[in-house]
Design an enzyme around this catalytic site. Structure first.
Site, PDB file in Angstrom:
ATOM      1  N   CYS A  55       0.844  -1.198   0.000  1.00 56.52           N
ATOM      2  CA  CYS A  55       0.000   0.000   0.000  1.00 56.52           C
ATOM      3  C   CYS A  55       0.880   1.249   0.000  1.00 56.52           C
ATOM      4  O   CYS A  55       1.834   1.330   0.772  1.00 56.52           O
ATOM      5  CB  CYS A  55      -0.900   0.009   1.223  1.00 56.52           C
ATOM      6  SG  CYS A  55      -1.997   1.434   1.212  1.00 56.52           S
ATOM      7  N   CYS A  59       0.747   4.823   6.737  1.00 57.91           N
ATOM      8  CA  CYS A  59       0.141   4.700   8.067  1.00 57.91           C
ATOM      9  C   CYS A  59       1.117   4.023   9.017  1.00 57.91           C
ATOM     10  O   CYS A  59       1.550   2.900   8.772  1.00 57.91           O
ATOM     11  CB  CYS A  59      -1.161   3.920   7.977  1.00 57.91           C
ATOM     12  SG  CYS A  59      -2.279   4.598   6.727  1.00 57.91           S
ATOM     13  N   CYS A  62       0.656   0.367  10.233  1.00 61.21           N
ATOM     14  CA  CYS A  62       0.148  -0.671   9.332  1.00 61.21           C
ATOM     15  C   CYS A  62       1.214  -1.599   8.763  1.00 61.21           C
ATOM     16  O   CYS A  62       2.255  -1.180   8.272  1.00 61.21           O
ATOM     17  CB  CYS A  62      -0.622  -0.033   8.169  1.00 61.21           C
ATOM     18  SG  CYS A  62      -1.494  -1.267   7.185  1.00 61.21           S
ATOM     19  N   CYS A  99     -16.362  -8.429   6.222  1.00 61.37           N
ATOM     20  CA  CYS A  99     -15.662  -7.200   5.836  1.00 61.37           C
ATOM     21  C   CYS A  99     -14.494  -7.543   4.919  1.00 61.37           C
ATOM     22  O   CYS A  99     -13.677  -8.400   5.262  1.00 61.37           O
ATOM     23  CB  CYS A  99     -15.122  -6.490   7.083  1.00 61.37           C
ATOM     24  SG  CYS A  99     -16.340  -6.347   8.398  1.00 61.37           S
ATOM     25  N   CYS A 131     -19.381  -5.657   4.038  1.00 58.02           N
ATOM     26  CA  CYS A 131     -18.661  -4.411   4.340  1.00 58.02           C
ATOM     27  C   CYS A 131     -17.386  -4.400   3.498  1.00 58.02           C
ATOM     28  O   CYS A 131     -16.834  -5.454   3.166  1.00 58.02           O
ATOM     29  CB  CYS A 131     -18.329  -4.379   5.832  1.00 58.02           C
ATOM     30  SG  CYS A 131     -17.128  -3.122   6.289  1.00 58.02           S
ATOM     31  N   CYS A 191     -18.774   2.810   8.865  1.00 58.82           N
ATOM     32  CA  CYS A 191     -18.025   2.231   9.986  1.00 58.82           C
ATOM     33  C   CYS A 191     -16.784   3.103  10.144  1.00 58.82           C
ATOM     34  O   CYS A 191     -15.947   3.176   9.237  1.00 58.82           O
ATOM     35  CB  CYS A 191     -17.639   0.790   9.652  1.00 58.82           C
ATOM     36  SG  CYS A 191     -16.486   0.059  10.837  1.00 58.82           S
ATOM     37  N   ARG A 263     -17.389  -1.469  18.461  1.00 62.88           N
ATOM     38  CA  ARG A 263     -16.698  -2.739  18.273  1.00 62.88           C
ATOM     39  C   ARG A 263     -15.337  -2.761  18.967  1.00 62.88           C
ATOM     40  O   ARG A 263     -14.552  -1.809  18.818  1.00 62.88           O
ATOM     41  CB  ARG A 263     -16.486  -2.983  16.766  1.00 62.88           C
ATOM     42  CG  ARG A 263     -15.856  -4.320  16.414  1.00 62.88           C
ATOM     43  CD  ARG A 263     -15.881  -4.596  14.929  1.00 62.88           C
ATOM     44  NE  ARG A 263     -17.160  -4.258  14.371  1.00 62.88           N
ATOM     45  CZ  ARG A 263     -17.324  -3.395  13.366  1.00 62.88           C
ATOM     46  NH1 ARG A 263     -16.285  -2.818  12.818  1.00 62.88           N
ATOM     47  NH2 ARG A 263     -18.523  -3.107  12.910  1.00 62.88           N
TER      48      ARG A 263
HETATM   49  N1  SAM Z   1      -6.804   0.306   3.859  1.00 64.53           N
HETATM   50  C1  SAM Z   1      -8.032   0.689   4.524  1.00 64.53           C
HETATM   51  C2  SAM Z   1      -7.931   2.068   5.109  1.00 64.53           C
HETATM   52  O1  SAM Z   1      -6.818   2.484   5.387  1.00 64.53           O
HETATM   53  O2  SAM Z   1      -8.980   2.675   5.344  1.00 64.53           O
HETATM   54  C3  SAM Z   1      -8.384  -0.302   5.627  1.00 64.53           C
HETATM   55  C4  SAM Z   1      -7.270  -0.691   6.542  1.00 64.53           C
HETATM   56  S1  SAM Z   1      -7.608  -1.750   7.895  1.00 64.53           S
HETATM   57  C5  SAM Z   1      -8.624  -2.984   7.359  1.00 64.53           C
HETATM   58  C6  SAM Z   1      -8.832  -0.858   8.735  1.00 64.53           C
HETATM   59  C7  SAM Z   1      -8.335  -0.242   9.996  1.00 64.53           C
HETATM   60  O3  SAM Z   1      -7.662  -1.190  10.841  1.00 64.53           O
HETATM   61  C8  SAM Z   1      -7.341   0.867   9.817  1.00 64.53           C
HETATM   62  O4  SAM Z   1      -7.998   2.058   9.390  1.00 64.53           O
HETATM   63  C9  SAM Z   1      -6.799   0.979  11.251  1.00 64.53           C
HETATM   64  O5  SAM Z   1      -7.638   1.825  12.022  1.00 64.53           O
HETATM   65  C10 SAM Z   1      -6.894  -0.452  11.791  1.00 64.53           C
HETATM   66  N2  SAM Z   1      -5.558  -1.046  11.886  1.00 64.53           N
HETATM   67  C11 SAM Z   1      -4.749  -1.385  10.870  1.00 64.53           C
HETATM   68  N3  SAM Z   1      -3.571  -1.867  11.360  1.00 64.53           N
HETATM   69  C12 SAM Z   1      -3.668  -1.811  12.726  1.00 64.53           C
HETATM   70  C13 SAM Z   1      -2.789  -2.146  13.795  1.00 64.53           C
HETATM   71  N4  SAM Z   1      -1.549  -2.614  13.576  1.00 64.53           N
HETATM   72  N5  SAM Z   1      -3.218  -1.964  15.068  1.00 64.53           N
HETATM   73  C14 SAM Z   1      -4.465  -1.480  15.298  1.00 64.53           C
HETATM   74  N6  SAM Z   1      -5.338  -1.123  14.338  1.00 64.53           N
HETATM   75  C15 SAM Z   1      -4.936  -1.292  13.054  1.00 64.53           C
HETATM   76 FE1  SF4 Z   2      -2.763   1.292   3.435  1.00 63.17          FE
HETATM   77 FE2  SF4 Z   2      -2.646   0.128   5.802  1.00 63.17          FE
HETATM   78 FE3  SF4 Z   2      -2.995   2.749   5.641  1.00 63.17          FE
HETATM   79 FE4  SF4 Z   2      -4.982   1.133   4.872  1.00 63.17          FE
HETATM   80  S1  SF4 Z   2      -4.172   1.328   6.950  1.00 63.17           S
HETATM   81  S2  SF4 Z   2      -4.242   2.922   3.797  1.00 63.17           S
HETATM   82  S3  SF4 Z   2      -3.773  -0.615   4.045  1.00 63.17           S
HETATM   83  S4  SF4 Z   2      -1.176   1.600   4.956  1.00 63.17           S
END
Ligand code: SAM
Ligand code: SF4
Length: 327
Positions: A55, A59, A62, A99, A131, A191, A263
């Protein structure tokens, strides 16, 4: 008991929730929960990564960002049949919301989006709440997802506007809000939640919840994640989050957004039975569960269906079932 459902909460009002003695806040949130929900019912969701890794966003939490060296192996967009087979297995395990997450910055109007629309149609046809979380969307793309039968779209604000660029720099808070506005031009439910444990201050948590609770309408689902520290990410060494912090976030979210589904999302695998019981007493009424002990990728663990079913039964809670009228 409550000031009904409001979207004009002030920072001071949210701050006051954070200053209440914890058990008093839990009791108040539990009363609000009882007023708006069947407190015995918990929605069980399952998250599937339909396109993993690589990606372009940065973030800081992530595992799927190209900016983070986490060892997650990029995988292309899954084929529709495999997604539908996974959804069928999830439904058989009592999941009512399925989801699908794609590690994209935003959606492109191309064959991949057409394939995702087909996934939405076929999962919707299973009678599940389908979702998606695909990154940023235009109003037209939201409309196409709505027409395909999408029930909910996840698009988290993640933290306060003030702290956001300490976590993510490749997009702005406003861009997230724009996607939520685009979703609100459709019937798709929103959500939207975030993460604690990323080095944010209590003032940031208050500001984050106030931003969420002043969205009008409120997000129908509010995931509260506790940071899963992923090796190779900038947040890999973040401090632990104490359960009292998580419970306070959940209780405050319940007070501020009485009708929303709150949630317990990432980080639940580290919580004890008693920790989770406190979260449910504070107004949480949804969890992610999994068939392979992971939420999205192996770096974000998640409890499995069997242990969750046993836990809910022991607590006297039951998974939400979808009445035919719900879909
Ligand atoms: N790529 C999509 C986005 O960024 O909107 C979805 C990413 S993930 C399925 C959805 C959410 O999971 C993210 O927006 C973040 O809030 C949460 N998330 C992802 N990695 C995480 C982590 N290591 N610890 C806690 N929450 C996490
Ligand atoms: Fe990309 Fe992860 Fe950020 Fe979603 S949360 S936009 S998958 S880097």
């Amino acid at each position: 008991m409550t000031d009904a459902v409001r979207s004009d909460w002030t920072i001071d009002e949210v701050q006051a929730l954070f200053e209440l003695p914890l058990l008093d806040l839990i009791r108040r949130a539990g009363q609000v929960h009882q007023e708006f929900h069947d407190t015995e019912v918990v929605q069980v969701n399952q998250l599937l990564s339909i396109k993993t890794g690589a990606c372009p966003e940065d973030c800081g939490y992530c595992s799927q960002s190209v900016h983070n060296d986490t060892g997650v192996k990029p995988e292309p967009l899954m084929v529709v049949d495999e997604v539908v087979r996974t959804a069928k297995r999830a439904k058989a395990k009592g999941v009512t919301r399925f989801c699908m997450g794609a590690a994209w910055r935003d959606v492109k109007d191309n064959a991949q989006f057409d394939r995702v629309l087909d996934m939405v149609r076929q999962v919707n046809d299973l009678g599940l709440e389908v979702c998606a979380t695909l990154g940023m969307l235009t109003a037209d793309q939201a409309r196409r997802l709505d027409e395909a039968g999408l029930y909910a779209y996840n698009h988290n604000l993640d933290t306060s506007p003030e702290y956001y660029d300490s976590v993510i720099t490749t997009r702005t808070y406003q861009e997230r809000l724009d996607t939520i506005d685009n979703l609100r031009t459709t019937n798709i439910t929103v959500c939207c939640g975030g993460i604690i444990g990323m080095g944010e201050s209590v003032a940031d948590r208050i500001s984050f919840l106030q931003r969420l609770a002043t969205l009008d309408p409120h997000p129908e689902s509010v995931p509260i994640n506790v940071l899963s520290r992923v090796p190779g990410t900038p947040l890999q060494d973040a401090d632990d989050v104490e359960i009292h912090e998580t419970v306070r976030m959940i209780a405050a979210a319940r007070m501020l957004m009485p009708t929303s589904v709150v949630r317990i999302a990432a980080g639940r695998h580290l919580m004890s039975f008693a920790d989770q019981a406190l979260c449910f007493l504070a107004g949480a009424n949804s969890i992610f569960s999994s068939e392979r002990n992971m939420m999205l990728t192996a770096t974000t663990p998640c409890a499995d269906h069997a242990s969750d079913r046993a836990m809910l039964a022991t607590m006297g809670l039951r998974p939400r079932v979808l009445a035919s009228s719900d879909r």
